[in-house]
Design a protein around this motif. Structure first.
Motif, PDB file in Angstrom:
ATOM      1  N   ILE A  60       0.839  -1.205   0.000  1.00 18.25           N
ATOM      2  CA  ILE A  60       0.000   0.000   0.000  1.00 18.25           C
ATOM      3  C   ILE A  60       0.869   1.248   0.000  1.00 18.25           C
ATOM      4  CG2 ILE A  60      -1.600   1.366   1.408  1.00 18.25           C
ATOM      5  CD1 ILE A  60      -2.930  -1.337   2.159  1.00 18.25           C
ATOM      6  N   VAL A  61       1.885   1.255   0.846  1.00 14.75           N
ATOM      7  CA  VAL A  61       2.780   2.419   0.941  1.00 14.75           C
ATOM      8  C   VAL A  61       3.575   2.594  -0.354  1.00 14.75           C
ATOM      9  CG1 VAL A  61       4.792   3.360   2.154  1.00 14.75           C
ATOM     10  CG2 VAL A  61       2.939   2.295   3.449  1.00 14.75           C
ATOM     11  N   VAL A  62       4.163   1.517  -0.862  1.00 15.88           N
ATOM     12  CA  VAL A  62       4.991   1.618  -2.065  1.00 15.88           C
ATOM     13  C   VAL A  62       4.150   1.933  -3.301  1.00 15.88           C
ATOM     14  CG1 VAL A  62       6.619   0.393  -3.562  1.00 15.88           C
ATOM     15  CG2 VAL A  62       6.795   0.168  -1.100  1.00 15.88           C
ATOM     16  N   LEU A  63       2.944   1.375  -3.383  1.00 16.08           N
ATOM     17  CA  LEU A  63       2.069   1.717  -4.503  1.00 16.08           C
ATOM     18  C   LEU A  63       1.676   3.193  -4.476  1.00 16.08           C
ATOM     19  CD1 LEU A  63      -0.250  -1.377  -4.884  1.00 16.08           C
ATOM     20  CD2 LEU A  63       1.191  -0.374  -6.652  1.00 16.08           C
ATOM     21  N   ALA A  64       1.423   3.721  -3.286  1.00 18.81           N
ATOM     22  CA  ALA A  64       1.119   5.147  -3.166  1.00 18.81           C
ATOM     23  C   ALA A  64       2.310   5.985  -3.647  1.00 18.81           C
ATOM     24  CB  ALA A  64       0.763   5.494  -1.726  1.00 18.81           C
ATOM     25  N   PHE A  65       3.510   5.595  -3.237  1.00 22.54           N
ATOM     26  CA  PHE A  65       4.732   6.273  -3.689  1.00 22.54           C
ATOM     27  C   PHE A  65       4.861   6.183  -5.210  1.00 22.54           C
ATOM     28  CE2 PHE A  65       9.217   5.494  -4.892  1.00 22.54           C
ATOM     29  CZ  PHE A  65       9.729   6.757  -4.658  1.00 22.54           C
ATOM     30  N   HIS A  66       4.656   4.999  -5.747  1.00 20.98           N
ATOM     31  CA  HIS A  66       4.762   4.783  -7.188  1.00 20.98           C
ATOM     32  C   HIS A  66       3.766   5.658  -7.964  1.00 20.98           C
ATOM     33  CE1 HIS A  66       4.910   2.667 -11.052  1.00 20.98           C
ATOM     34  NE2 HIS A  66       3.592   2.650 -11.002  1.00 20.98           N
ATOM     35  N   PHE A  67       2.511   5.621  -7.552  1.00 21.51           N
ATOM     36  CA  PHE A  67       1.505   6.413  -8.253  1.00 21.51           C
ATOM     37  C   PHE A  67       1.778   7.905  -8.126  1.00 21.51           C
ATOM     38  CE2 PHE A  67      -1.095   2.565  -8.424  1.00 21.51           C
ATOM     39  CZ  PHE A  67      -1.533   2.652  -9.737  1.00 21.51           C
ATOM     40  N   MET A  68       2.184   8.344  -6.958  1.00 16.27           N
ATOM     41  CA  MET A  68       2.478   9.766  -6.777  1.00 16.27           C
ATOM     42  C   MET A  68       3.636  10.198  -7.681  1.00 16.27           C
ATOM     43  SD  MET A  68       1.667  12.540  -5.479  1.00 16.27           S
ATOM     44  CE  MET A  68       0.938  12.688  -3.901  1.00 16.27           C
ATOM     45  N   LEU A  69       4.719   9.424  -7.658  1.00 16.05           N
ATOM     46  CA  LEU A  69       5.904   9.800  -8.424  1.00 16.05           C
ATOM     47  C   LEU A  69       5.718   9.634  -9.930  1.00 16.05           C
ATOM     48  CD1 LEU A  69       8.877  10.699  -8.336  1.00 16.05           C
ATOM     49  CD2 LEU A  69       9.497   8.287  -8.219  1.00 16.05           C
ATOM     50  N   LEU A  70       5.145   8.525 -10.361  1.00 20.25           N
ATOM     51  CA  LEU A  70       5.117   8.222 -11.793  1.00 20.25           C
ATOM     52  C   LEU A  70       3.782   8.509 -12.478  1.00 20.25           C
ATOM     53  CD1 LEU A  70       7.222   4.958 -11.763  1.00 20.25           C
ATOM     54  CD2 LEU A  70       7.959   7.272 -12.312  1.00 20.25           C
ATOM     55  N   HIS A  71       2.806   8.999 -11.737  1.00 19.31           N
ATOM     56  CA  HIS A  71       1.538   9.326 -12.382  1.00 19.31           C
ATOM     57  C   HIS A  71       1.068  10.751 -12.089  1.00 19.31           C
ATOM     58  CE1 HIS A  71       0.832   5.273 -13.907  1.00 19.31           C
ATOM     59  NE2 HIS A  71       1.369   4.869 -12.779  1.00 19.31           N
ATOM     60  N   PHE A  72       1.550  11.331 -11.001  1.00 16.97           N
ATOM     61  CA  PHE A  72       1.132  12.690 -10.656  1.00 16.97           C
ATOM     62  C   PHE A  72       2.279  13.681 -10.772  1.00 16.97           C
ATOM     63  CE2 PHE A  72      -1.927  10.011  -8.285  1.00 16.97           C
ATOM     64  CZ  PHE A  72      -3.069  10.386  -8.985  1.00 16.97           C
ATOM     65  N   VAL A  73       3.456  13.343 -10.252  1.00 16.73           N
ATOM     66  CA  VAL A  73       4.609  14.237 -10.377  1.00 16.73           C
ATOM     67  C   VAL A  73       5.125  14.207 -11.812  1.00 16.73           C
ATOM     68  CG1 VAL A  73       6.975  14.681  -9.605  1.00 16.73           C
ATOM     69  CG2 VAL A  73       5.230  13.995  -7.942  1.00 16.73           C
ATOM     70  N   ASN A  74       5.366  13.000 -12.315  1.00 16.18           N
ATOM     71  CA  ASN A  74       5.751  12.800 -13.718  1.00 16.18           C
ATOM     72  C   ASN A  74       4.609  12.053 -14.392  1.00 16.18           C
ATOM     73  OD1 ASN A  74       8.535  13.745 -13.421  1.00 16.18           O
ATOM     74  ND2 ASN A  74       8.806  11.895 -12.212  1.00 16.18           N
ATOM     75  N   HIS A  75       4.124  12.582 -15.476  1.00 17.70           N
ATOM     76  CA  HIS A  75       3.040  11.910 -16.193  1.00 17.70           C
ATOM     77  C   HIS A  75       3.617  10.859 -17.129  1.00 17.70           C
ATOM     78  CE1 HIS A  75       0.181  14.665 -14.478  1.00 17.70           C
ATOM     79  NE2 HIS A  75       0.982  15.658 -14.802  1.00 17.70           N
ATOM     80  N   ALA A  76       2.798   9.926 -17.534  1.00 19.07           N
ATOM     81  CA  ALA A  76       3.255   8.783 -18.326  1.00 19.07           C
ATOM     82  C   ALA A  76       4.025   9.217 -19.575  1.00 19.07           C
ATOM     83  CB  ALA A  76       2.076   7.903 -18.703  1.00 19.07           C
ATOM     84  N   TYR A  77       3.574  10.245 -20.235  1.00 20.92           N
ATOM     85  CA  TYR A  77       4.250  10.674 -21.455  1.00 20.92           C
ATOM     86  C   TYR A  77       5.609  11.307 -21.175  1.00 20.92           C
ATOM     87  CZ  TYR A  77       2.479  15.344 -20.297  1.00 20.92           C
ATOM     88  OH  TYR A  77       2.202  16.517 -19.668  1.00 20.92           O
ATOM     89  N   GLU A  78       5.887  11.654 -19.925  1.00 20.09           N
ATOM     90  CA  GLU A  78       7.184  12.238 -19.559  1.00 20.09           C
ATOM     91  C   GLU A  78       8.215  11.183 -19.146  1.00 20.09           C
ATOM     92  OE1 GLU A  78       5.615  16.445 -17.672  1.00 20.09           O
ATOM     93  OE2 GLU A  78       5.729  14.689 -16.377  1.00 20.09           O
ATOM     94  N   ILE A  79       7.810   9.951 -18.972  1.00 25.41           N
ATOM     95  CA  ILE A  79       8.716   8.898 -18.543  1.00 25.41           C
ATOM     96  C   ILE A  79       9.586   8.470 -19.721  1.00 25.41           C
ATOM     97  CG2 ILE A  79       8.887   6.580 -17.540  1.00 25.41           C
ATOM     98  CD1 ILE A  79       7.654   8.689 -15.667  1.00 25.41           C
ATOM     99  N   THR A  80      10.889   8.520 -19.521  1.00 23.80           N
ATOM    100  CA  THR A  80      11.843   8.144 -20.566  1.00 23.80           C
ATOM    101  C   THR A  80      12.825   7.119 -20.015  1.00 23.80           C
ATOM    102  OG1 THR A  80      13.405   9.877 -19.947  1.00 23.80           O
ATOM    103  CG2 THR A  80      11.717  10.466 -21.587  1.00 23.80           C
ATOM    104  N   LEU A  81      13.535   6.475 -20.914  1.00 24.14           N
ATOM    105  CA  LEU A  81      14.564   5.525 -20.503  1.00 24.14           C
ATOM    106  C   LEU A  81      15.645   6.236 -19.694  1.00 24.14           C
ATOM    107  CD1 LEU A  81      15.759   2.703 -20.532  1.00 24.14           C
ATOM    108  CD2 LEU A  81      16.836   3.267 -22.715  1.00 24.14           C
ATOM    109  N   ALA A  82      16.021   7.430 -20.103  1.00 21.72           N
ATOM    110  CA  ALA A  82      17.047   8.182 -19.378  1.00 21.72           C
ATOM    111  C   ALA A  82      16.572   8.518 -17.957  1.00 21.72           C
ATOM    112  CB  ALA A  82      17.402   9.458 -20.137  1.00 21.72           C
ATOM    113  N   GLY A  83      15.305   8.895 -17.822  1.00 28.81           N
ATOM    114  CA  GLY A  83      14.770   9.198 -16.496  1.00 28.81           C
ATOM    115  C   GLY A  83      14.689   7.961 -15.621  1.00 28.81           C
ATOM    116  N   THR A  84      14.299   6.845 -16.230  1.00 31.22           N
ATOM    117  CA  THR A  84      14.239   5.591 -15.480  1.00 31.22           C
ATOM    118  C   THR A  84      15.633   5.187 -15.025  1.00 31.22           C
ATOM    119  OG1 THR A  84      12.291   4.890 -16.704  1.00 31.22           O
ATOM    120  CG2 THR A  84      13.551   3.165 -15.599  1.00 31.22           C
ATOM    121  N   THR A  85      16.607   5.304 -15.916  1.00 31.95           N
ATOM    122  CA  THR A  85      17.986   4.974 -15.563  1.00 31.95           C
ATOM    123  C   THR A  85      18.487   5.884 -14.445  1.00 31.95           C
ATOM    124  OG1 THR A  85      18.398   4.222 -17.811  1.00 31.95           O
ATOM    125  CG2 THR A  85      20.330   4.730 -16.486  1.00 31.95           C
TER     126      THR A  85
END
Length: 124
Positions: A26-51
């Motif tokens: 629950i805690v990690v999913l909240a972190f994941h959704f906040m970081l990768l869906h609200f702070v950074n939107h899906a279209y902003e996620i890149t391989l360089a950012g993931t790395t």
């Protein structure tokens, strides 16, 4: 009235681990959704950012723990659901073996992907 049955023994380690992993997820999913869906939107996620994220020790460790925890939680839940449906004997042992093998393969491949995203060479 129907009697409630559960294969979970409330004094057993699997019952306790199922609850602990649920809380962690629950805690990690909240972190994941906040970081990768609200702070950074899906279209902003890149391989360089993931790395870049995976090169941070805390993020890398969290994602690997997320993988292991989610795998255990899901497989343990599926196994107990099957046991609750009446699975027993040789079938129970066979299903347990298949689920353990699938879990190990999933975790190994997930860690290989995490290491690759961290910039490490994971070829055999």
């Amino acid at each position: 009235m129907a009697e409630r049955y559960s294969s979970f023994d409330r004094r057993g380690w699997r019952w306790f681990a199922q609850r602990v992993t649920a809380a962690f997820l629950i805690v990690v999913l909240a972190f994941h959704f906040m970081l990768l869906h609200f702070v950074n939107h899906a279209y902003e996620i890149t391989l360089a950012g993931t790395t870049a994220r995976m090169s941070q020790v805390g993020y890398f460790t969290t994602m690997v723990l997320f993988l292991v925890t989610a795998t255990f939680h899901g497989v343990n839940g599926v196994y107990n659901a099957l046991v609750n449906q009446g699975l027993d004997g040789t079938q129970k042992k066979a299903v347990a073996a298949v689920l353990v093998a699938a879990s190990v393969l999933l975790v190994v491949q997930g860690i290989r992907v995490a290491l690759a995203m961290n910039g490490m060479d994971v070829s055999f």
